[in-house]
Motif scaffolding. Structure first.
Motif, mmCIF file in Angstrom:
data_model
loop_
_atom_site.group_PDB
_atom_site.id
_atom_site.type_symbol
_atom_site.label_atom_id
_atom_site.label_comp_id
_atom_site.label_asym_id
_atom_site.label_seq_id
_atom_site.Cartn_x
_atom_site.Cartn_y
_atom_site.Cartn_z
ATOM 1 N N TRP A 201 19.915 -35.981 -42.725
ATOM 2 C CA TRP A 201 20.933 -35.569 -41.754
ATOM 3 C C TRP A 201 20.424 -34.331 -41.028
ATOM 4 O O TRP A 201 20.659 -33.194 -41.475
ATOM 5 C CB TRP A 201 22.253 -35.301 -42.479
ATOM 6 N N ASN B 5 19.588 -40.668 -40.983
ATOM 7 C CA ASN B 5 20.787 -41.346 -41.464
ATOM 8 C C ASN B 5 22.002 -41.034 -40.589
ATOM 9 O O ASN B 5 22.082 -39.947 -40.010
ATOM 10 C CB ASN B 5 21.132 -40.891 -42.886
ATOM 11 N N THR B 6 22.947 -41.953 -40.573
ATOM 12 C CA THR B 6 24.243 -41.638 -39.990
ATOM 13 C C THR B 6 24.997 -40.674 -40.908
ATOM 14 O O THR B 6 24.738 -40.591 -42.111
ATOM 15 C CB THR B 6 25.097 -42.895 -39.776
ATOM 16 N N ARG C 183 27.610 -38.891 -43.337
ATOM 17 C CA ARG C 183 28.238 -39.434 -44.551
ATOM 18 C C ARG C 183 29.757 -39.450 -44.491
ATOM 19 O O ARG C 183 30.397 -40.181 -45.236
ATOM 20 C CB ARG C 183 27.797 -38.630 -45.775
ATOM 21 N N ASN D 115 30.108 -41.102 -48.713
ATOM 22 C CA ASN D 115 28.664 -41.332 -48.576
ATOM 23 C C ASN D 115 28.410 -42.439 -47.553
ATOM 24 O O ASN D 115 27.693 -43.395 -47.803
ATOM 25 C CB ASN D 115 28.059 -41.714 -49.931
ATOM 26 N N GLY D 116 29.001 -42.274 -46.396
ATOM 27 C CA GLY D 116 28.891 -43.277 -45.344
ATOM 28 C C GLY D 116 30.247 -43.800 -44.944
ATOM 29 O O GLY D 116 31.221 -43.720 -45.711
ATOM 30 N N SER E 268 30.537 -46.858 -42.552
ATOM 31 C CA SER E 268 30.502 -48.096 -41.770
ATOM 32 C C SER E 268 31.047 -49.328 -42.472
ATOM 33 O O SER E 268 31.251 -50.362 -41.834
ATOM 34 C CB SER E 268 29.082 -48.366 -41.270
ATOM 35 N N ALA F 135 33.165 -44.198 -37.844
ATOM 36 C CA ALA F 135 31.867 -44.805 -38.102
ATOM 37 C C ALA F 135 31.059 -44.936 -36.817
ATOM 38 O O ALA F 135 29.855 -44.653 -36.787
ATOM 39 C CB ALA F 135 32.042 -46.173 -38.760
ATOM 40 N N VAL G 159 22.114 -46.826 -41.179
ATOM 41 C CA VAL G 159 23.573 -46.815 -41.069
ATOM 42 C C VAL G 159 24.149 -46.895 -42.475
ATOM 43 O O VAL G 159 24.029 -47.915 -43.154
ATOM 44 C CB VAL G 159 24.073 -47.969 -40.185
ATOM 45 N N MET G 160 24.788 -45.821 -42.908
ATOM 46 C CA MET G 160 25.285 -45.730 -44.279
ATOM 47 C C MET G 160 26.628 -46.426 -44.423
ATOM 48 O O MET G 160 27.549 -46.204 -43.638
ATOM 49 C CB MET G 160 25.367 -44.271 -44.712
ATOM 50 N N GLY H 49 28.861 -46.625 -47.256
ATOM 51 C CA GLY H 49 29.945 -45.924 -47.919
ATOM 52 C C GLY H 49 30.477 -46.661 -49.136
ATOM 53 O O GLY H 49 29.990 -47.738 -49.503
ATOM 54 N N TYR I 67 29.023 -47.926 -54.300
ATOM 55 C CA TYR I 67 28.511 -48.043 -52.934
ATOM 56 C C TYR I 67 28.582 -49.504 -52.519
ATOM 57 O O TYR I 67 28.323 -50.408 -53.315
ATOM 58 C CB TYR I 67 27.071 -47.532 -52.871
#
Length: 253
Positions: free
Chosen positions: A36, A60-61, A63, A71-72, A74, A83, A104-105, A107, A149
């Motif tokens: 990040w 990374n995208t 979080r 932790n994401g 999307s 997102a 693209v994290m 989550g 996750y």
């Protein structure tokens, strides 16, 4: 010859990103990647990349809400606006520093609605990234480091990528995570190579320098060489020494 990318999310992460890029160059890495980078001015990062001649392979995208342990975003139903804002942010930054990939994290979520949300957000990311020749990556994470996750296995990722059917959406094959979840790394690399966008390594199970642990990376890397894989391998590990020791690179060059 195998070349390596320093993951600056873990390596020299106590230094400003532009300085970490220069340290990676001095240590003999051929490329860099990060997690990040958004707190750092993109023009300063770009200047460090130009000075060293290193390519930024990926970032990374965002979080989400770290205070809530996110932790994401999307694969979180109802969070599409956030997102997609995170996707827009990552693409804008990647354009400025000429990064090749965006992870693209997903989550923490589960179920069909989460899968549908993830796919729709990945299609959005694909459309936004394609004009800039940026690839979108998805990465399975193991259930010890990232319990619950959404994306945990290569088969799950393969199914999603097949449903999406976009040539700029690919798999981030992290050998550390997938050895823990699945094993049989070399066969999986062979089978999945057409959909792999980036490969990362670290020792298993402690995620330290990749010349120790249960996975023989000398063999893995030789098999990748036979397969014709020539992109830099991402060194995403946490140094046991408390400071970065890159002497292990000599074992695999």
């Amino acid at each position: 010859m195998t070349t390596f990318s320093a993951n600056l999310g873990f390596l020299w992460n106590d230094r400003p990103l532009p300085e970490a890029i220069k340290l990676a160059y001095q240590a003999g890495y051929s490329a860099v990647e990060c997690h990040w980078p958004y707190q750092f001015d993109a023009s300063e990062v770009k200047a460090a990349l130009e000075e060293t001649g290193l390519q930024m392979l990926g970032l990374n995208t965002d979080r989400g809400n770290l205070a809530n342990g996110e932790n994401g975003l999307s694969a979180l139903p109802g969070r599409e606006a956030e997102a997609r804002a995170a996707i827009d942010q990552s693409i804008d930054y990647a354009i400025k520093i000429e990064a090749l990939n965006i992870h693209v994290m997903a989550g923490f979520s589960t179920g069909e609605e989460a899968k549908k949300t993830f796919i729709n957000n990945l299609l959005y990311a694909s459309d936004k990234a394609k004009p800039h020749n940026i690839n979108i990556l998805i990465e399975p994470l193991n259930h010890y480091d990232a319990p619950n996750y959404f994306l945990q296995t290569s088969e799950q990722a393969k199914d999603i990528l097949q449903e999406i059917g976009r040539d700029n959406v690919k798999l981030m094959f992290d050998c550390y995570h997938l050895q823990i979840m699945e094993g049989d790394i070399c066969r999986r690399l062979t089978q999945l190579l057409p959909i792999i966008g980036h490969i990362q390594i670290a020792s298993v199970p402690d995620r330290s320098e990749p010349n120790t642990g249960e996975l023989n990376y000398g063999y893995v890397l030789s098999e990748l060489d036979k397969l014709g894989y020539s992109a830099p391998i991402g060194a995403e590990y946490k140094s046991k020494a408390g400071k970065v020791d890159s002497s292990w690179l000599d074992d695999y060059r």
